[in-house]
Design a protein around this motif. Structure first.
Motif, short mmCIF file in Angstrom:
data_model
loop_
_atom_site.label_atom_id
_atom_site.label_comp_id
_atom_site.label_asym_id
_atom_site.label_seq_id
_atom_site.Cartn_x
_atom_site.Cartn_y
_atom_site.Cartn_z
N ASN A 139 0.85 -1.00 0.10
CA ASN A 139 0.07 -0.07 -0.15
C ASN A 139 0.88 1.14 0.16
N GLY A 140 1.80 1.39 -0.77
CA GLY A 140 2.54 2.56 -1.12
C GLY A 140 3.89 2.46 -1.26
N SER A 141 4.71 1.61 -0.96
CA SER A 141 6.13 1.40 -1.17
C SER A 141 6.53 1.10 -2.90
N ARG A 142 7.66 1.96 -3.10
CA ARG A 142 8.13 1.99 -4.53
C ARG A 142 9.35 1.05 -4.53
N VAL A 143 10.27 1.25 -3.50
CA VAL A 143 11.55 0.24 -3.49
C VAL A 143 11.55 -0.32 -2.03
N PRO A 144 11.16 -1.43 -1.84
CA PRO A 144 11.50 -2.34 -0.51
C PRO A 144 12.84 -2.35 -0.29
N ILE A 145 13.16 -2.32 1.17
CA ILE A 145 14.34 -2.67 1.54
C ILE A 145 14.43 -3.69 2.61
N GLY A 146 15.11 -4.83 2.23
CA GLY A 146 15.06 -6.02 3.00
C GLY A 146 16.40 -6.30 3.67
N CYS A 147 16.38 -7.35 4.68
CA CYS A 147 17.59 -7.53 5.14
C CYS A 147 17.06 -8.65 5.90
N ASP A 148 18.41 -9.59 6.36
CA ASP A 148 18.32 -10.67 7.29
C ASP A 148 18.28 -10.37 8.84
N SER A 149 17.84 -11.24 9.82
CA SER A 149 17.61 -10.93 10.82
C SER A 149 19.05 -10.77 11.74
N GLY A 150 20.16 -10.63 11.03
CA GLY A 150 21.34 -10.30 11.72
C GLY A 150 21.42 -8.63 11.86
N THR A 166 11.43 -5.34 5.21
CA THR A 166 11.36 -6.81 4.89
C THR A 166 12.41 -7.71 5.71
N THR A 167 12.12 -8.50 6.47
CA THR A 167 13.57 -9.10 7.02
C THR A 167 13.09 -10.61 6.80
N ALA A 168 14.33 -11.41 6.80
CA ALA A 168 14.33 -13.09 6.68
C ALA A 168 15.04 -13.57 7.89
N PRO A 169 14.49 -14.34 8.81
CA PRO A 169 15.01 -14.78 10.10
C PRO A 169 16.21 -15.64 9.80
N LEU A 170 17.23 -15.55 10.25
CA LEU A 170 18.25 -16.60 10.42
C LEU A 170 18.10 -17.59 11.27
N ARG A 171 19.09 -18.58 11.35
CA ARG A 171 18.57 -19.97 12.21
C ARG A 171 19.45 -19.95 13.24
N ILE A 172 19.14 -20.30 14.60
CA ILE A 172 19.79 -20.37 15.80
C ILE A 172 19.65 -22.00 16.44
N HIS A 173 20.71 -22.72 16.88
CA HIS A 173 20.64 -23.94 17.30
C HIS A 173 21.09 -23.75 18.89
N LEU A 174 20.14 -24.27 19.70
CA LEU A 174 20.49 -24.24 21.00
C LEU A 174 20.33 -25.63 21.26
N THR A 179 24.92 -20.39 15.64
CA THR A 179 24.27 -19.89 14.58
C THR A 179 24.49 -20.82 13.12
N ALA A 180 23.53 -20.54 12.10
CA ALA A 180 23.62 -21.47 11.18
C ALA A 180 23.10 -20.72 9.99
N THR A 181 23.84 -20.97 8.69
CA THR A 181 23.19 -20.19 7.56
C THR A 181 21.92 -20.58 7.06
N PRO A 182 21.08 -19.63 6.74
CA PRO A 182 19.60 -19.99 6.59
C PRO A 182 19.53 -20.78 5.42
N PRO A 183 18.28 -21.66 5.57
CA PRO A 183 18.05 -22.65 4.35
C PRO A 183 17.53 -21.80 3.29
N ARG A 184 17.89 -22.32 2.12
CA ARG A 184 17.82 -21.52 0.80
C ARG A 184 16.29 -21.23 0.62
N GLY A 214 20.39 -9.08 19.08
CA GLY A 214 19.90 -10.12 18.73
C GLY A 214 20.49 -11.61 18.91
N ALA A 215 19.78 -12.73 18.59
CA ALA A 215 20.17 -13.97 19.00
C ALA A 215 21.47 -14.11 18.04
N VAL A 216 21.63 -13.68 16.90
CA VAL A 216 22.62 -14.14 15.89
C VAL A 216 24.05 -13.71 16.55
#
Length: 607
Positions: free
Chosen positions: A312-323, A337-345, A374-379, A576-578
């Motif tokens: 509803n109004g964005s022209r150029v979205p900005i995204g990043c990972d959760s790092g 816009t964010t993409a969560p990375l993966r953490i192993h506990l 931490t782990a590289t996010p699944p593709r 953050g957890a990363v």
């Protein structure tokens, strides 16, 4: 396949595949008319992804038994389902598989009874069924199929089912007010009509639907307005899903347990595999419930509020990972816009932040001595988020965690290159945590001012070069275990009873910068250290992050704010957890970047 009276495994596989291909061909139109339950423009994408999983499962199923083919389709849908409509479709296929279990061939009566049972199965999978949705279309299909003579040809039954679906789709605006206001039909129901149309066409003519063919159901009442402008934002923030694998699973019981956590609840599957979908503000609690029942996989939690705002109004979205550590209110306000990375506990994996809140991580590390990795996010995680951006916007900018410390940058570049046709442009932040976050914030503000992707990318290099990020670490053992800090640095720190001071090098690596005494006012001492290294002579944005030390974080923030004469903006947030996985509880970080214009001043350009 004209004049047939039965479907064996091969015929059924061909028919379902044709229907799923027709559904995939309808993706863009379904996205365009998607307003319920949330106007996030991804019903077509989600159903197409579910359809692809079914197609692949059927391609790997050589069985001649109709019942076994139905099982393969249902299993593929459960594993690949996305979104509300995708999970409901998976439950519909699960109902078909149960109805056709142990049947080598299906006659007209078998198909009719299966469609009726599948509609009931899908409805039973929801906690709050609504009319005017895909459920109404499924029910109409089941009733329409039973009206056909069980002795008749399958083509007659499938034609009746398709016509019932088309009629039901066109009635959805009469049943759901949000559809009537938007001037559209239900996107999920329209998708089901497309699927049935593809099946009916193959059985009737022997050929599948051609790309671009689209029955009247999805176009009916579509109008010319962009449907998302007329939709409503969800009460809850995250569209949350996961798979549960186990023994003696009870979908109804799981649905009852998560009922208090949100709405749009669908729990599909059976005793061994369950797909869970819910809109919630507490994804971590949903995943915790799921873990009590079996092995959890395929977790995701998409931010619907950001998606709604983008559409509803964005022209150029900005995204990043959760790092990137950015306060939640800034993420929403700037539509990041964010993409969560993966953490192993221990042995358990989690989605960063959404599946494992920072306070849970700190408690596990401090109170129980658990090791976090931490782990590289699944593709697939990156494909889902970047696919959404590429499906709705001609260009966007994705800023990654430093490639020198994580494989996230490589995954992001690969997905953007292979899956988005160049629509998503990837930039390495060469930074971490709040340094990464400040860069993303600045880029998002440039985008809000109207800058295009080319302008933003051209303006980023001097910002990346000037960014400064420093940290003071209480306990270096976490970083040593994770391989980010040399054991020698820890030995020296323990011997001298000093805290290690770390910084981010120009290439994005973590480096030792010095030490400070543990005794006395360590926060004030750290503030003096970073202020000497921040370019305070120019306008700055600063940020502070803490790992389970809120009072120290707030005090550090206050000391920096009062000492920076040209402060443009600042924030303090949890680490953050990363980064916490390596820095450990007690860590404090401070970062600064210059506040730069994205474009030269008008007089400069004129010159």
């Amino acid at each position: 396949m004209k004049g047939i009276h039965y479907l064996d495994g091969r015929r059924l596989a061909r028919a379902i595949t044709a229907g799923m291909l027709q559904l995939q061909n309808s993706r863009e139109e379904l996205d365009r008319i998607n307003v319920f339950p949330v106007a996030d423009g991804d019903t077509g994408l989600n159903m197409a992804h579910t359809a692809q999983a079914v197609i692949l499962a059927l391609a790997e199923s050589p069985s001649r038994s109709a019942g076994e083919v139905a099982q393969s389709a249902a299993r593929g849908a459960l594993y690949g389902a996305r979104g509300n409509s995708g999970v409901i479709l998976a439950q519909f296929l699960h109902g078909l598989a149960e109805a056709w279990e142990d049947k080598a061939r299906l006659d007209t009566r078998d198909v009719a009874l299966g469609l009726k049972a599948a509609a009931e199965s899908a409805r039973n999978g929801l906690s709050n069924p609504r009319e005017g949705t895909i459920l109404s279309v499924m029910s109409a299909v089941g009733i329409g199929a039973l009206d056909v003579s069980p002795e008749g040809e399958l083509t007659a039954l499938l034609s009746a089912a398709r016509e019932a679906a088309d009629d039901a789709v066109q009635k959805t605006p009469e049943q759901l007010e949000v559809l009537r206001r938007a001037g559209v039909v239900d996107a999920g129901g329209a998708g089901l009509a497309q699927l049935l149309g593809g099946i009916e066409q193959l059985v009737r003519t022997g050929r599948g639907a051609e790309a671009g063919e689209f029955a009247g159901a999805a176009r009916a009442l579509a109008g010319t307005a962009h449907a998302h402008d007329l939709g409503e934002e969800s009460e809850f923030r995250y569209c949350t899903e996961c798979m549960i694998s186990g023994q003696d699973l009870t979908p109804a019981g799981i649905r009852e347990e998560i009922q208090p956590l949100g709405d749009s609840i669908v729990v599909a599957g059976g005793a061994r595999i369950v797909r869970l979908h819910i809109h919630t503000d507490r994804p971590h609690e949903v995943f915790a419930v799921a873990q009590e029942h079996g092995e959890v996989s395929s977790e995701k939690a998409d931010d619907m509020h950001v998606q709604f705002a983008l559409l509803n109004g964005s022209r150029v979205p900005i995204g990043c990972d959760s790092g990137a550590d950015i306060p939640a209110e800034l993420v929403r306000d700037l539509r990041i816009t964010t993409a969560p990375l993966r953490i192993h506990l221990g042995e358990q994996g989690y989605l960063d932040e959404l599946g494992l809140p920072a306070d849970w991580l700190w408690r596990a590390m401090e109170d129980h001595g658990e090791r976090a990795q931490t782990a590289t996010p699944p593709r697939g995680d990156m494909e889902r988020v970047m696919g959404f951006l590429a499906g709705h916007f001609p260009e966007s900018v994705w800023i990654t965690l430093a490639g020198a410390v994580s494989g996230t940058a490589d995954v992001s570049r690969s997905v953007a290159s292979e899956m988005t046709g160049g629509k998503v442009r990837v930039v390495d932040s060469v930074n971490v945590s709040i340094g990464h976050g400040l860069i993303v914030q600045h880029a998002a503000e440039w985008a809000r001012q109207g800058a295009g992707a080319d302008e933003i990318i051209a303006a980023l290099p001097p910002l990346l070069e000037a960014a400064r990020t420093f940290g003071v670490i209480e306990d270096l053992s976490h970083g040593v275990r994770g391989g980010r800090i040399s054991p020698r640095i820890k030995q020296l720190s323990d011997l001298l009873k000093v805290d290690a001071l770390l910084g981010i090098g120009r290439n994005g690596t973590v480096k030792a910068c010095g030490v400070q005494r543990r005794s006395g006012d360590r926060v004030k001492r750290f503030a003096r250290y970073v202020l000497k290294r921040f370019p305070t002579h120019q306008p700055l944005r600063i940020a502070v992050a803490h790992a389970n030390r809120p009072e120290s974080g707030q005090r550090l923030h206050e000391l920096l704010v009062e000492s920076v004469p040209n402060l443009v903006s600042s924030y303090v947030t949890e680490l953050g957890a990363v980064v916490s996985a390596h820095a450990g509880p007690g860590a404090l970080l401070a970062a600064a970047i210059p506040a730069l214009p994205v474009r030269p001043a008008p007089e400069t350009r004129a010159a």
